[in-house]
Design an enzyme around this catalytic site. Structure first.
Site, PDB file in Angstrom:
ATOM      1  N   ASN A   1     -79.147  54.268 -50.902  1.00  0.00           N
ATOM      2  CA  ASN A   1     -80.328  55.219 -50.206  1.00  0.00           C
ATOM      3  C   ASN A   1     -81.427  54.839 -51.166  1.00  0.00           C
ATOM      4  OD1 ASN A   1     -82.136  55.670 -48.602  1.00  0.00           O
ATOM      5  ND2 ASN A   1     -80.912  57.648 -47.992  1.00  0.00           N
ATOM      6  N   TRP A   2     -82.129  53.531 -51.092  1.00  0.00           N
ATOM      7  CA  TRP A   2     -83.534  53.602 -52.115  1.00  0.00           C
ATOM      8  C   TRP A   2     -84.611  53.828 -51.679  1.00  0.00           C
ATOM      9  CZ3 TRP A   2     -83.555  46.948 -53.173  1.00  0.00           C
ATOM     10  CH2 TRP A   2     -82.328  46.884 -53.453  1.00  0.00           C
ATOM     11  N   LYS A   3     -84.032  54.988 -50.829  1.00  0.00           N
ATOM     12  CA  LYS A   3     -85.313  55.693 -50.269  1.00  0.00           C
ATOM     13  C   LYS A   3     -86.696  54.861 -50.224  1.00  0.00           C
ATOM     14  CE  LYS A   3     -83.043  59.953 -51.005  1.00  0.00           C
ATOM     15  NZ  LYS A   3     -83.131  61.108 -50.953  1.00  0.00           N
TER      16      LYS A   3
ATOM     17  N   HIS B   1     -80.919  61.236 -41.191  1.00  0.00           N
ATOM     18  CA  HIS B   1     -80.639  61.627 -42.859  1.00  0.00           C
ATOM     19  C   HIS B   1     -82.093  62.753 -42.450  1.00  0.00           C
ATOM     20  CE1 HIS B   1     -81.821  61.567 -46.776  1.00  0.00           C
ATOM     21  NE2 HIS B   1     -80.549  61.247 -47.360  1.00  0.00           N
TER      22      HIS B   1
ATOM     23  N   GLU C   1     -83.771  63.842 -44.777  1.00  0.00           N
ATOM     24  CA  GLU C   1     -85.214  64.298 -45.173  1.00  0.00           C
ATOM     25  C   GLU C   1     -85.948  63.547 -43.991  1.00  0.00           C
ATOM     26  OE1 GLU C   1     -84.800  61.175 -48.601  1.00  0.00           O
ATOM     27  OE2 GLU C   1     -84.561  62.511 -49.327  1.00  0.00           O
TER      28      GLU C   1
ATOM     29  N   GLU D   1     -73.951  65.613 -46.808  1.00  0.00           N
ATOM     30  CA  GLU D   1     -74.531  65.734 -47.354  1.00  0.00           C
ATOM     31  C   GLU D   1     -75.349  67.161 -47.673  1.00  0.00           C
ATOM     32  OE1 GLU D   1     -76.327  61.555 -48.784  1.00  0.00           O
ATOM     33  OE2 GLU D   1     -77.452  62.014 -47.272  1.00  0.00           O
TER      34      GLU D   1
ATOM     35  N   GLY E   1     -81.048  65.294 -54.395  1.00  0.00           N
ATOM     36  CA  GLY E   1     -82.743  64.949 -55.326  1.00  0.00           C
ATOM     37  C   GLY E   1     -82.038  66.248 -56.118  1.00  0.00           C
TER      38      GLY E   1
ATOM     39  N   SER F   1     -76.737  64.098 -55.431  1.00  0.00           N
ATOM     40  CA  SER F   1     -76.543  63.885 -56.293  1.00  0.00           C
ATOM     41  C   SER F   1     -75.136  63.545 -57.329  1.00  0.00           C
ATOM     42  CB  SER F   1     -77.163  65.461 -57.528  1.00  0.00           C
ATOM     43  OG  SER F   1     -78.060  65.974 -56.829  1.00  0.00           O
TER      44      SER F   1
ATOM     45  N   GLY G   1     -78.580  58.794 -53.542  1.00  0.00           N
ATOM     46  CA  GLY G   1     -79.943  58.618 -54.142  1.00  0.00           C
ATOM     47  C   GLY G   1     -80.080  57.795 -55.047  1.00  0.00           C
ATOM     48  N   GLY G   2     -81.205  59.054 -55.790  1.00  0.00           N
ATOM     49  CA  GLY G   2     -81.544  58.549 -56.952  1.00  0.00           C
ATOM     50  C   GLY G   2     -80.439  57.714 -57.526  1.00  0.00           C
TER      51      GLY G   2
HETATM   52  C1  PEP Z   1     -79.561  60.982 -50.521  1.00  0.00           C
HETATM   53  O1  PEP Z   1     -80.790  61.071 -50.457  1.00  0.00           O
HETATM   54  O2  PEP Z   1     -78.629  60.257 -49.944  1.00  0.00           O
HETATM   55  C2  PEP Z   1     -78.993  61.311 -51.801  1.00  0.00           C
HETATM   56  C3  PEP Z   1     -77.789  61.830 -51.660  1.00  0.00           C
HETATM   57  O3  PEP Z   1     -79.720  61.556 -53.521  1.00  0.00           O
HETATM   58  P1  PEP Z   1     -78.961  61.766 -54.663  1.00  0.00           P
HETATM   59  O4  PEP Z   1     -78.265  61.000 -54.120  1.00  0.00           O
HETATM   60  O5  PEP Z   1     -80.774  61.746 -55.032  1.00  0.00           O
HETATM   61  O6  PEP Z   1     -78.824  63.210 -54.501  1.00  0.00           O
END
Ligand code: PEP
Length: 259
Positions: free
Chosen positions: A10-12, A100, A102, A172, A178, A218, A239-240
């Protein structure tokens, strides 16, 4: 029942379409035929990158699946700034992230809206990746399961077993997204096991045995193998770490990583 793992990046709101092309090409240099045979890999770029990434995947015959991060629940209409699931399907998008945290927290998406989006995504023959998870406050109050299972019930009630079998769910914990904090693999397994049991109640044992459930929060190359060793964890929503192609490739190649 063996479930093919699915690892999704997920590049956001990161990487413009030029950077997206480079990123997907670099990723493809690092992944092998064996990786694609062992794991479904999807990337979820911003909307403005989708056409460019679709073209690269097509022209270079790269078996990474195209994903989106979000869509509107209606097919068309006066919804300024929104994107129709039908537009995504036309771009060969296969997976759409929905619910999600967010989107729920920053953009007010309720369980009811999430359920409508799932309907709309399925209508276009795409696969929703349905996110659920608890806040730190809810975890500390012992409300993890009630929060997560309420989200799951709202998303999956009254769906037939075949539909549920083909879905992807992502657990999640919001406090792990993040932040560099990860649920222990045992904690993630406990919640994901409870999600699978709830799905068995809602849609039957066969659907529960088939549905793929990712962990997200993470995820890195240093913790993926341990997470994937858990019996109910079928992949990761990343994500990151999905923005770094070498790191993301190592996550996809968790089979080679020692925990
Ligand atoms: C996400 O946004 O779905 C996520 C899991 O982010 P991260 O891996 O950066 O915690």
């Amino acid at each position: 029942m063996t479930r093919k793992p699915i690892i999704s990046g997920n590049w956001k709101m990161n990487l413009n379409h030029f950077e997206a092309i480079q990123t997907v090409q670099k990723l493809s240099y690092q992944l092998t035929k064996e990786d694609y045979a062992a794991v479904d890999v999807s990337v979820h770029p911003p909307f403005t990158d989708l056409r460019s990434v679709q073209t690269v995947l097509d022209v270079d015959e790269i078996p990474i699946k195209l994903g989106a991060q979000h869509c509107h629940q209606d097919e068309k209409g006066a919804f300024t700034g929104e994107i129709s699931p039908a537009f995504l399907a036309k771009l060969s998008v296969k997976y759409v992230i929905v619910g999600h945290s967010e989107r729920r927290e920053l953009f007010g998406e309720t369980d009811e809206i999430v359920s409508k989006k799932i309907d709309a995504i399925l209508k276009q023959e795409m696969t929703p990746i349905i996110c659920c998870g608890e806040t730190l406050q809810e975890r500390e109050a012992g409300e993890t399961e009630s929060k997560v299972l309420t989200q799951i019930r709202s998303a999956l009630t009254k769906r037939n077993a075949d539909v549920v079998s083909a879905l992807v769910v992502a657990y999640e914990p919001i406090w792990a997204i993040g932040t560099g904090l990860t649920a222990t693999s045992q904690d993630a397994q406990a919640v994901i096991g409870a999600i699978r049991a709830e799905i068995a109640d809602l849609a039957g044992a066969d659907a529960a045995a088939a549905v793929r459930i990712q962990y997200g929060g993470s995820v890195k190359s240093s913790n993926i193998a341990e997470l994937m060793a858990m019996p109910d964890i079928d992949g990761a929503l990343v994500g990151g770490a999905s923005l770094e192609t070498e790191e993301f490739a190592k996550i996809v190649q968790f089979r080679n990583v020692r925990s």
